[in-house]
Motif scaffolding. Structure first.
Motif, PDB file in Angstrom:
ATOM      1  N   ARG A   1       0.852  -1.202   0.000  1.00 19.50           N
ATOM      2  CA  ARG A   1       0.000   0.000   0.000  1.00 19.50           C
ATOM      3  C   ARG A   1       0.884   1.247   0.000  1.00 19.50           C
ATOM      4  O   ARG A   1       0.673   2.182  -0.781  1.00 19.50           O
ATOM      5  CB  ARG A   1      -0.915   0.032   1.229  1.00 19.50           C
ATOM      6  CG  ARG A   1      -1.766   1.292   1.309  1.00 19.50           C
ATOM      7  CD  ARG A   1      -2.451   1.440   2.659  1.00 19.50           C
ATOM      8  NE  ARG A   1      -1.527   1.554   3.758  1.00 19.50           N
ATOM      9  CZ  ARG A   1      -0.893   2.669   4.117  1.00 19.50           C
ATOM     10  NH1 ARG A   1      -1.091   3.785   3.433  1.00 19.50           N
ATOM     11  NH2 ARG A   1      -0.058   2.681   5.128  1.00 19.50           N
ATOM     12  N   GLY A   2       1.896   1.222   0.871  1.00 15.46           N
ATOM     13  CA  GLY A   2       2.818   2.358   0.921  1.00 15.46           C
ATOM     14  C   GLY A   2       3.498   2.594  -0.425  1.00 15.46           C
ATOM     15  O   GLY A   2       3.647   3.735  -0.867  1.00 15.46           O
ATOM     16  N   CYS A   3       3.893   1.502  -1.084  1.00 15.47           N
ATOM     17  CA  CYS A   3       4.581   1.633  -2.382  1.00 15.47           C
ATOM     18  C   CYS A   3       3.619   2.183  -3.443  1.00 15.47           C
ATOM     19  O   CYS A   3       4.000   3.031  -4.253  1.00 15.47           O
ATOM     20  CB  CYS A   3       5.137   0.285  -2.825  1.00 15.47           C
ATOM     21  SG  CYS A   3       6.433  -0.294  -1.723  1.00 15.47           S
TER      22      CYS A   3
ATOM     23  N   GLU B   1       1.040   4.045  -2.912  1.00 18.15           N
ATOM     24  CA  GLU B   1       0.733   5.448  -2.612  1.00 18.15           C
ATOM     25  C   GLU B   1       1.936   6.366  -2.816  1.00 18.15           C
ATOM     26  O   GLU B   1       1.770   7.576  -2.904  1.00 18.15           O
ATOM     27  CB  GLU B   1       0.194   5.571  -1.186  1.00 18.15           C
ATOM     28  CG  GLU B   1      -1.216   5.005  -1.095  1.00 18.15           C
ATOM     29  CD  GLU B   1      -1.852   5.187   0.267  1.00 18.15           C
ATOM     30  OE1 GLU B   1      -3.085   5.066   0.355  1.00 18.15           O
ATOM     31  OE2 GLU B   1      -1.132   5.428   1.254  1.00 18.15           O
ATOM     32  N   SER B   2       3.129   5.776  -2.878  1.00 18.96           N
ATOM     33  CA  SER B   2       4.300   6.643  -3.072  1.00 18.96           C
ATOM     34  C   SER B   2       4.525   6.985  -4.549  1.00 18.96           C
ATOM     35  O   SER B   2       5.352   7.832  -4.865  1.00 18.96           O
ATOM     36  CB  SER B   2       5.553   6.011  -2.471  1.00 18.96           C
ATOM     37  OG  SER B   2       5.871   4.857  -3.191  1.00 18.96           O
ATOM     38  N   VAL B   3       3.788   6.328  -5.441  1.00 24.45           N
ATOM     39  CA  VAL B   3       3.833   6.761  -6.844  1.00 24.45           C
ATOM     40  C   VAL B   3       3.096   8.110  -6.903  1.00 24.45           C
ATOM     41  O   VAL B   3       1.967   8.204  -6.416  1.00 24.45           O
ATOM     42  CB  VAL B   3       3.145   5.731  -7.779  1.00 24.45           C
ATOM     43  CG1 VAL B   3       3.106   6.239  -9.214  1.00 24.45           C
ATOM     44  CG2 VAL B   3       3.861   4.392  -7.708  1.00 24.45           C
ATOM     45  N   PRO B   4       3.750   9.149  -7.443  1.00 24.30           N
ATOM     46  CA  PRO B   4       3.140  10.488  -7.367  1.00 24.30           C
ATOM     47  C   PRO B   4       1.708  10.529  -7.921  1.00 24.30           C
ATOM     48  O   PRO B   4       1.405   9.864  -8.909  1.00 24.30           O
ATOM     49  CB  PRO B   4       4.065  11.344  -8.231  1.00 24.30           C
ATOM     50  CG  PRO B   4       5.357  10.618  -8.247  1.00 24.30           C
ATOM     51  CD  PRO B   4       5.022   9.158  -8.143  1.00 24.30           C
ATOM     52  N   LYS B   5       0.880  11.334  -7.260  1.00 28.29           N
ATOM     53  CA  LYS B   5      -0.523  11.486  -7.661  1.00 28.29           C
ATOM     54  C   LYS B   5      -0.607  11.956  -9.121  1.00 28.29           C
ATOM     55  O   LYS B   5      -1.551  11.635  -9.837  1.00 28.29           O
ATOM     56  CB  LYS B   5      -1.174  12.502  -6.722  1.00 28.29           C
ATOM     57  CG  LYS B   5      -2.658  12.665  -6.891  1.00 28.29           C
ATOM     58  CD  LYS B   5      -3.233  13.537  -5.784  1.00 28.29           C
ATOM     59  CE  LYS B   5      -4.614  14.060  -6.161  1.00 28.29           C
ATOM     60  NZ  LYS B   5      -4.630  15.421  -6.632  1.00 28.29           N
TER      61      LYS B   5
ATOM     62  N   GLN C   1       5.704   1.029 -11.540  1.00 28.40           N
ATOM     63  CA  GLN C   1       6.513   1.974 -10.763  1.00 28.40           C
ATOM     64  C   GLN C   1       6.536   1.569  -9.288  1.00 28.40           C
ATOM     65  O   GLN C   1       7.568   1.682  -8.614  1.00 28.40           O
ATOM     66  CB  GLN C   1       5.953   3.392 -10.894  1.00 28.40           C
ATOM     67  CG  GLN C   1       6.023   3.905 -12.325  1.00 28.40           C
ATOM     68  CD  GLN C   1       5.555   5.350 -12.431  1.00 28.40           C
ATOM     69  OE1 GLN C   1       6.125   6.246 -11.835  1.00 28.40           O
ATOM     70  NE2 GLN C   1       4.518   5.577 -13.209  1.00 28.40           N
ATOM     71  N   ALA C   2       5.389   1.085  -8.792  1.00 32.15           N
ATOM     72  CA  ALA C   2       5.325   0.668  -7.384  1.00 32.15           C
ATOM     73  C   ALA C   2       6.207  -0.564  -7.149  1.00 32.15           C
ATOM     74  O   ALA C   2       6.833  -0.701  -6.100  1.00 32.15           O
ATOM     75  CB  ALA C   2       3.878   0.366  -6.995  1.00 32.15           C
TER      76      ALA C   2
ATOM     77  N   ILE D   1       9.725   0.313  -6.415  1.00 31.10           N
ATOM     78  CA  ILE D   1       9.880   0.817  -5.047  1.00 31.10           C
ATOM     79  C   ILE D   1       9.744  -0.333  -4.047  1.00 31.10           C
ATOM     80  O   ILE D   1      10.388  -0.353  -3.005  1.00 31.10           O
ATOM     81  CB  ILE D   1       8.793   1.893  -4.746  1.00 31.10           C
ATOM     82  CG1 ILE D   1       8.847   3.012  -5.795  1.00 31.10           C
ATOM     83  CG2 ILE D   1       8.954   2.470  -3.354  1.00 31.10           C
ATOM     84  CD1 ILE D   1       7.627   3.922  -5.798  1.00 31.10           C
TER      85      ILE D   1
END
Lengths: 242, 216
Positions: free
Chosen positions: B105-107, B109-113, B137-138, B141
């Protein structure tokens, strides 16, 4: 000329902050409209509302026949007709330049890969980057990335292009190469709305300039109005810009 | 009595069970964890809340207790006593699913909006945006923390001994009970753990290089 974009008394707030306070304007087919104004005047928000990236509180927006204010709006149908280019390029870093461009035609229009590749090469040639098809975005300069972003939008053959401060992150030399591509598009008859701080470009290319101030359309006119502002707010804005 | 090839073979068999149990935990945990990660970023609040509650409960329960619950608890509520491998496998799947879900989930959400927005503006469906733009992309990460957690799973399988499962650590303990040479035995056990975990780290590095193609 029929209007491709029509905003009528559009209001938009973020919490207690009222960003758009009854914005109305039309864009005719083939028209190039430059939206100018100070930071926080609501110009980028207006652009994002046109593409349904923000939901408006009241008023009406009709874009290429799509009622954007309608809760039942088919967003994907709207986005097939409207391309948008952002200040920060927003290319997909894991895909090559060609793959970035081919993604939407293959996914959305079910285009075959070979045909999509030909289309990618065609739009890349249009922005002067035919030789960069197999590079990754990070291997390109900011100006080149922005031109790829424009090519990516063009590949969907939109009826309207939106440009949101696309040269703000670029140095003057790179800005020039992006503006040349936009100028070519304008000459080709593409309907365009550009939020910009490039006053010289707005004066030269725009058929209409809209000055936004405090969430309202403050002054509208042809590019020449920048040489002869009618309101003191526009005069002040232009003097600050110089 | 000192360490003999028979003892080493016994420990090696335990190591194979450790690998097997880790694989069950990772594959099962990944499938469930991925579904939970997607549920955690779902546009539907109820789905997000359900997934969040599950994750909080599992993360707030020690793995040892989870293993006991599956081994002894299910028998109490009417299921016949589960085989140790099934109880340990289930416990580890539940445990790893909650942690993998939060890592992923963190990964995601870390892909830019702005990447979501750009994909949305190209008229891609939510599923296309996820599969073609966000997930690749996630994944880049996620590689390092996922492999880091996989190594944790390998080491946490040692807790399965409490339900009678003879994996690597338990095999070492049993051998030590017969020859009383703890230092030698557990050096061998540690070497087996290293042989299992080191390739995972090496694989992680090569995977990161591969997924990083666009950033070379």
């Amino acid at each position: 000329m029929p209007a491709v974009v029509s905003l009528s008394n559009v209001h938009k707030s973020f919490g207690a902050l009222q960003v758009l306070k009854g914005v109305s304007f039309d864009v005719a087919a083939g028209e190039v409209v430059a939206v100018i104004g100070a930071s926080g005047s609501g110009k980028s928000t207006a652009l994002r509302c046109i593409n349904a990236l923000e939901t408006i509180d009241s008023g009406e927006i009709v874009v290429c026949g799509h009622k954007v204010h309608d809760p039942e709006l088919d967003r994907r149908a709207l986005r097939r007709d409207v391309g948008i280019v952002f200040q920060s390029y927003n290319l997909f870093p894991h895909l090559t330049v060609a793959q970035n461009i081919m993604l939407a035609p293959t996914c959305v229009k079910d285009m075959g890969k070979a045909e999509a590749r030909r289309l990618a090469e065609e739009v890349l040639a249009k922005v002067g980057l035919a030789e960069k098809a197999d590079n990754y975005p990070e291997q390109l300069s900011g100006g080149q990335q922005q031109r790829v972003a424009i090519a990516r939008s063009l590949a969907m053959q939109p009826k309207l292009m939106l440009f949101d401060e696309v040269t703000s992150a670029l140095d003057p030399q790179l800005t020039g190469e992006v503006l040349r591509v936009m100028e070519d598009l304008a000459r080709g008859g593409m309907s365009m709305i550009l939020v910009t701080h490039e006053m010289a470009f707005a004066r030269k290319v725009a058929s209409k300039v809209i000055f936004m101030h405090q969430g309202k359309v403050w002054e509208t006119g042809p590019g020449a109005m920048l040489a002869n502002p009618q309101t003191k707010e526009l005069a002040e804005f232009l003097s600050n810009d110089l | 009595m000192s360490l003999t090839p028979v003892h080493i073979e016994f420990i090696a068999t335990g190591a194979l069970w450790t690998v097997g149990l880790s694989a069950i935990a990772f594959v099962g945990g990944s499938i469930l964890g991925f579904a939970l990660a997607l549920a955690r970023i779902s546009p539907v609040p109820f789905v997000r809340r359900c997934a969040g509650t599950y994750i909080q409960i599992v993360q707030g329960t020690p793995l040892l207790v989870t293993l006991f619950l599956f081994y002894f608890g299910l028998a109490v509520v009417g299921f016949d006593s589960l085989p140790a491998i099934v109880a340990a496998g289930l416990g580890l799947v539940i445990y790893s699913s909650a942690f993998l879900a939060e890592i992923w989930r963190g990964c995601l959400e870390s892909v830019p909006k702005t990447q979501w927005e750009a994909a949305e503006c190209l008229a891609l469906t939510r599923w296309q945006r996820m599969v073609r733009v966000i997930l690749p992309q996630a994944m880049r990460i996620a590689t390092a923390p996922t492999v880091g957690f996989l190594v944790q799973i390998v080491k946490n399988t040692s807790l399965a001994s409490v339900v009678g499962f003879v994996e690597l650590a338990q095999a070492g303990k049993l051998v030590n009970n017969t020859i009383f040479e703890p230092f030698t035995v557990f050096i061998v056990v540690a070497a087996f753990y290293f042989v299992i975990c080191y390739p995972l780290s090496a694989w992680s590095r090569s995977l990161e290089r591969k997924l990083n193609a666009g950033r070379r």
